[in-house]
Design an enzyme around this catalytic site. Structure first.
Site, PDB file in Angstrom:
ATOM      1  CE  LYS A  23      21.191 -75.677  28.705  1.00 23.83           C
ATOM      2  NZ  LYS A  23      22.236 -76.350  29.405  1.00 23.83           N
TER       3      LYS A  23
ATOM      4  CG  ASP B 111      25.941 -77.803  27.986  1.00 21.67           C
ATOM      5  OD1 ASP B 111      27.019 -78.358  28.261  1.00 21.67           O
ATOM      6  OD2 ASP B 111      25.479 -76.842  28.635  1.00 21.67           O
ATOM      7  CG  MET B 112      22.211 -83.483  23.379  1.00 26.26           C
ATOM      8  SD  MET B 112      22.422 -82.869  21.677  1.00 26.26           S
ATOM      9  CE  MET B 112      23.811 -83.859  21.113  1.00 26.26           C
TER      10      MET B 112
ATOM     11  CD  GLN C  24      20.347 -85.449  25.594  1.00 27.35           C
ATOM     12  OE1 GLN C  24      19.912 -85.810  24.503  1.00 27.35           O
ATOM     13  NE2 GLN C  24      19.997 -84.300  26.156  1.00 27.35           N
TER      14      GLN C  24
ATOM     15  NE  ARG D  30      29.828 -82.709  30.372  1.00 27.12           N
ATOM     16  CZ  ARG D  30      29.722 -81.404  30.138  1.00 27.12           C
ATOM     17  NH1 ARG D  30      28.615 -80.902  29.645  1.00 27.12           N
ATOM     18  NH2 ARG D  30      30.734 -80.603  30.385  1.00 27.12           N
TER      19      ARG D  30
ATOM     20  CE  LYS E  23      22.120 -92.559  35.502  1.00 25.98           C
ATOM     21  NZ  LYS E  23      21.521 -93.033  36.755  1.00 25.98           N
ATOM     22  N   GLY E  24      20.484 -87.781  30.606  1.00 22.61           N
ATOM     23  CA  GLY E  24      19.539 -86.976  29.827  1.00 22.61           C
ATOM     24  C   GLY E  24      18.542 -86.301  30.748  1.00 22.61           C
TER      25      GLY E  24
ATOM     26  CE  LYS F 258      18.449 -95.266  39.517  1.00 24.45           C
ATOM     27  NZ  LYS F 258      19.608 -94.665  38.879  1.00 24.45           N
TER      28      LYS F 258
HETATM   29  C1  LIG Z   1      28.519 -82.455  34.308  1.00 23.47           C
HETATM   30  C2  LIG Z   1      27.111 -82.665  33.847  1.00 23.47           C
HETATM   31  C3  LIG Z   1      26.706 -82.112  32.643  1.00 23.47           C
HETATM   32  C4  LIG Z   1      25.411 -82.326  32.190  1.00 23.47           C
HETATM   33  N1  LIG Z   1      25.050 -81.857  30.942  1.00 23.47           N
HETATM   34  C5  LIG Z   1      23.833 -82.219  30.436  1.00 23.47           C
HETATM   35  C6  LIG Z   1      23.483 -81.889  29.089  1.00 23.47           C
HETATM   36  O1  LIG Z   1      24.236 -81.232  28.366  1.00 23.47           O
HETATM   37  N2  LIG Z   1      22.288 -82.335  28.621  1.00 23.47           N
HETATM   38  C7  LIG Z   1      21.423 -83.078  29.390  1.00 23.47           C
HETATM   39  O2  LIG Z   1      20.362 -83.498  28.889  1.00 23.47           O
HETATM   40  N3  LIG Z   1      21.724 -83.366  30.668  1.00 23.47           N
HETATM   41  C8  LIG Z   1      22.894 -82.962  31.214  1.00 23.47           C
HETATM   42  N4  LIG Z   1      23.198 -83.294  32.507  1.00 23.47           N
HETATM   43  C9  LIG Z   1      22.124 -83.821  33.400  1.00 23.47           C
HETATM   44  C10 LIG Z   1      21.948 -85.324  33.283  1.00 23.47           C
HETATM   45  O3  LIG Z   1      21.362 -85.663  32.041  1.00 23.47           O
HETATM   46  C11 LIG Z   1      21.049 -85.866  34.410  1.00 23.47           C
HETATM   47  O4  LIG Z   1      19.772 -85.281  34.299  1.00 23.47           O
HETATM   48  C12 LIG Z   1      21.582 -85.584  35.799  1.00 23.47           C
HETATM   49  O5  LIG Z   1      22.954 -85.783  35.856  1.00 23.47           O
HETATM   50  C13 LIG Z   1      20.875 -86.510  36.858  1.00 23.47           C
HETATM   51  O6  LIG Z   1      21.081 -87.828  36.570  1.00 23.47           O
HETATM   52  P1  LIG Z   1      22.252 -88.724  37.194  1.00 23.47           P
HETATM   53  O7  LIG Z   1      23.095 -89.202  36.077  1.00 23.47           O
HETATM   54  O8  LIG Z   1      22.998 -87.997  38.229  1.00 23.47           O
HETATM   55  O9  LIG Z   1      21.536 -90.040  37.727  1.00 23.47           O
HETATM   56  P2  LIG Z   1      20.272 -90.285  38.649  1.00 23.47           P
HETATM   57  O10 LIG Z   1      19.948 -91.730  38.489  1.00 23.47           O
HETATM   58  O11 LIG Z   1      19.206 -89.282  38.369  1.00 23.47           O
HETATM   59  O12 LIG Z   1      20.832 -90.006  40.089  1.00 23.47           O
HETATM   60  C14 LIG Z   1      21.789 -90.819  40.727  1.00 23.47           C
HETATM   61  C15 LIG Z   1      21.965 -90.306  42.152  1.00 23.47           C
HETATM   62  O13 LIG Z   1      22.627 -89.038  42.092  1.00 23.47           O
HETATM   63  C16 LIG Z   1      22.059 -88.135  43.017  1.00 23.47           C
HETATM   64  N5  LIG Z   1      21.433 -87.017  42.282  1.00 23.47           N
HETATM   65  C17 LIG Z   1      21.126 -86.973  40.965  1.00 23.47           C
HETATM   66  N6  LIG Z   1      20.598 -85.793  40.618  1.00 23.47           N
HETATM   67  C18 LIG Z   1      20.551 -85.076  41.766  1.00 23.47           C
HETATM   68  C19 LIG Z   1      20.103 -83.766  42.059  1.00 23.47           C
HETATM   69  N7  LIG Z   1      19.588 -82.942  41.133  1.00 23.47           N
HETATM   70  N8  LIG Z   1      20.210 -83.357  43.346  1.00 23.47           N
HETATM   71  C20 LIG Z   1      20.722 -84.148  44.311  1.00 23.47           C
HETATM   72  N9  LIG Z   1      21.174 -85.402  44.074  1.00 23.47           N
HETATM   73  C21 LIG Z   1      21.093 -85.856  42.829  1.00 23.47           C
HETATM   74  C22 LIG Z   1      21.034 -88.904  43.793  1.00 23.47           C
HETATM   75  O14 LIG Z   1      21.625 -89.429  44.954  1.00 23.47           O
HETATM   76  C23 LIG Z   1      20.649 -90.027  42.878  1.00 23.47           C
HETATM   77  O15 LIG Z   1      20.189 -91.149  43.560  1.00 23.47           O
HETATM   78  C24 LIG Z   1      24.486 -83.072  32.982  1.00 23.47           C
HETATM   79  C25 LIG Z   1      24.907 -83.622  34.187  1.00 23.47           C
HETATM   80  C26 LIG Z   1      26.183 -83.424  34.625  1.00 23.47           C
HETATM   81  C27 LIG Z   1      26.596 -84.036  35.924  1.00 23.47           C
END
Ligand SMILES: Cc1cc2nc3c(=O)[nH]c(=O)nc-3n(C[C@H](O)[C@H](O)[C@H](O)COP(=O)(O)OP(=O)(O)OC[C@H]3O[C@@H](n4cnc5c(N)ncnc54)[C@H](O)[C@@H]3O)c2cc1C
Length: 305
Positions: free
Chosen positions: A95, A129-130, A158, A179, A182-183, A196
């Site tokens: 970060k 990271d963002m 994001q 990378r 979604k954010g 969503k």
């Molecule tokens: C490798 C990595 C690096 C990241 N770095 C950053 C960053 O630098 N900045 C930033 O803003 N965000 C970061 N994120 C977080 C990201 O922005 C999302 O908030 C997070 O990934 C949840 O969203 P999703 O894409 O999995 O989709 P969603 O639509 O939220 O979830 C899709 C499905 O995944 C599963 N799921 C999602 N989250 C969870 C959870 N917490 N526990 C259990 N199951 C879950 C569920 O089954 C859900 O239905 C990162 C995520 C990953 C995987």
């Protein structure tokens, strides 16, 4: 629910008190193997055996002194050395505010440049990271400056931010490593998609366009999401353009959709797991709870002995 947890992530009183509670410490173990670097590195063994790479992040953000930032940079140098010593296919994810961005942007740049130079000698890679939107411009600036001298660096963008398509165009001349996530922060509708469906549509378009327009260039795309249906949609879309499963990476967090991580690796996708560790896990854990209400039930169950 999401907004309450994102508010709790920023609340200083809760940050000081909740992590002391034993049930919280038990609950967070689902998402992190432990608080030490060694526990994070130990967790890599079964992943590596399945062909899954790892990324390491020490939790902590918005530091208050440059001395703390200097110590974080030294720590990550030690992580890069430990990754190499253990023969892991491992990278680090940092970060910018952990490296002092809030206090001195040039110092943060110096730390990043040093980490990236060390990563190059240990065959590793540094991801930036963002954080919240207050840092987007400064983080992009940092990436442009470090990438100009150290190619083994990537940045997180994001898909919920309306500006991200423009940011990708701005980075394109660098053949960037991105990378796409979604954010995870609570951003206003003026600058971010909030539903969503809109966020997913933005993610799909950004990922597919980045891959197809960057075909033949040395770009790198990590799909940082647990949304397997969306990943498969992107894979299908770009396959029609001749880009195979090895044309991008799938990046998920330790402890989330573990079975899917192994399945995707078996099916020929390139998968990486981000393993977090450290004692400053509170705001990060609140953001994980915000993402999925089912995790709250899990946390409450940890109240039971
Ligand atoms: C490798 C990595 C690096 C990241 N770095 C950053 C960053 O630098 N900045 C930033 O803003 N965000 C970061 N994120 C977080 C990201 O922005 C999302 O908030 C997070 O990934 C949840 O969203 P999703 O894409 O999995 O989709 P969603 O639509 O939220 O979830 C899709 C499905 O995944 C599963 N799921 C999602 N989250 C969870 C959870 N917490 N526990 C259990 N199951 C879950 C569920 O089954 C859900 O239905 C990162 C995520 C990953 C995987």
């Amino acid at each position: 629910m999401r907004r309450i947890f994102l508010w709790a992530a920023r609340n200083a009183w809760l940050r000081d008190h909740l992590p002391r509670m034993r049930f919280m410490r038990r609950a967070v173990r689902r998402f992190m193997p432990g608080e030490t670097m060694e526990s994070a590195l130990d967790a890599a063994a079964p992943l590596q055996a399945a062909g899954i790479g790892t990324m390491y992040t020490k939790l902590g953000e918005n530091l208050e002194s440059l001395a703390e930032a200097d110590a974080v940079a030294d720590h990550y140098i030690a992580v890069l050395d430990a990754i190499e010593a253990r023969g892991l296919a491992g990278e680090i994810s940092v970060k910018p505010t952990q490296l002092g961005l809030d206090i001195d942007e040039d110092r943060a740049l110096a730390h990043l440049t040093r980490l990236a130079a060390h990563a190059a000698t240990t065959d590793s890679y540094v991801w930036i990271d963002m954080e919240g939107s207050a840092y987007t411009d400064a983080t992009l600036r940092l990436y442009e400056r470090v990438r100009a001298v150290q190619p083994r660096t990537g940045i997180c963008l994001q898909a919920y931010l309306r500006r991200t398509a423009v940011d990708i165009e701005r980075l394109r001349p660098l053949d960037p490593a991105i990378r796409l996530v979604k954010g995870a922060y609570d951003e206003p509708a003026r600058i971010a998609f909030r539903g969503k469906r809109e966020v997913d549509a933005s993610y799909l378009e950004l990922a597919a366009a980045f891959l197809t327009e960057g075909r033949g260039r040395p770009i790198r795309l990590g799909l940082g999401t647990h949304d397997v249906a969306l990943i498969e949609q992107i894979a299908m879309r770009v396959a029609a353009e001749g880009i195979g499963r090895d044309g991008f990476e799938i990046e998920m967090l330790y402890g989330i959709r573990t079975g899917e991580q192994f399945r995707l690796a078996r099916e020929g996708y390139r998968v990486q797991t981000l393993i977090a560790y450290g004692d400053a896990w509170y705001p990060w854990y609140m953001r994980r709870l915000a993402e999925r209400p089912a995790n709250v039930t899990f946390a409450l169950r940890s109240l039971l002995p």
